[in-house]
Motif scaffolding. Structure first.
Motif, PDB file in Angstrom:
ATOM      1  N   UNK A   1      10.368  -3.987 -30.621  1.00  0.00           N
ATOM      2  CA  UNK A   1      10.048  -5.713 -29.951  1.00  0.00           C
ATOM      3  C   UNK A   1       8.692  -6.367 -30.402  1.00  0.00           C
ATOM      4  N   UNK A   2       9.148  -7.966 -30.497  1.00  0.00           N
ATOM      5  CA  UNK A   2       8.392  -8.615 -30.826  1.00  0.00           C
ATOM      6  C   UNK A   2       7.842  -9.392 -29.399  1.00  0.00           C
ATOM      7  N   UNK A   3       6.144  -9.327 -29.469  1.00  0.00           N
ATOM      8  CA  UNK A   3       5.345  -9.953 -28.748  1.00  0.00           C
ATOM      9  C   UNK A   3       5.267 -11.513 -29.082  1.00  0.00           C
ATOM     10  N   UNK A   4       5.515 -12.199 -27.749  1.00  0.00           N
ATOM     11  CA  UNK A   4       5.725 -13.718 -27.960  1.00  0.00           C
ATOM     12  C   UNK A   4       4.362 -13.854 -27.565  1.00  0.00           C
ATOM     13  N   UNK A   5       4.000 -14.961 -28.455  1.00  0.00           N
ATOM     14  CA  UNK A   5       2.101 -15.475 -27.709  1.00  0.00           C
ATOM     15  C   UNK A   5       1.831 -17.122 -28.330  1.00  0.00           C
TER      16      UNK A   5
END
Length: 127
Positions: free
Chosen positions: A2-6
């Motif tokens: 999963x890509x973490x949105x920051x």
């Protein structure tokens, strides 16, 4: 995976160097970097060194924070890039700047450490 949105950009924006004498430090860093020093542009509590790269350098004397106690870093805060490490070493040495670690060479990589006016340790590196 999963890509973490920051909301935080993956980039160092600015480096702060805590100093005891803003004008003197601004002049010292200007000479170190070979850029013009314009005394009239120095105004406490901070001075942004005119840098030609994405990451800036801000000198901070904390005049607005009277309880601040300067504790110079004896660990490298960051490094300046050079093409010729030997030329840079001679330049620093000839200016009478305190060198705290002589040139170390690991293959093509080379660096050395020195102190600013307040004793903060900085590095010069060829990579």
């Amino acid at each position: 995976m999963n890509s973490i949105v920051s909301p935080i950009t993956c980039k160092v924006n600015n480096v702060f160097i805590h100093v005891s004498d803003l004008e003197r430090s601004a002049e010292w860093y200007s000479k170190l970097l070979g850029i013009p020093f314009i005394k009239e542009n120095v105004s406490s509590p901070v001075y942004n060194i005119p840098i030609s790269a994405e990451t800036g350098i801000t000198l901070d004397d904390h005049t607005l924070d009277p309880s601040f106690q300067l504790k110079p870093s004896n660990h490298v805060l960051f490094n300046f890039f050079v093409k010729d490490i030997d030329e840079a070493y001679k330049f620093i040495k000839d200016k009478g700047i305190t060198i705290v670690k002589k040139i170390e060479r690991v293959g093509d990589f080379a660096y050395f450490n020195f102190q600013d006016l307040d004793g903060n340790v900085l590095m010069i590196c060829n990579c």
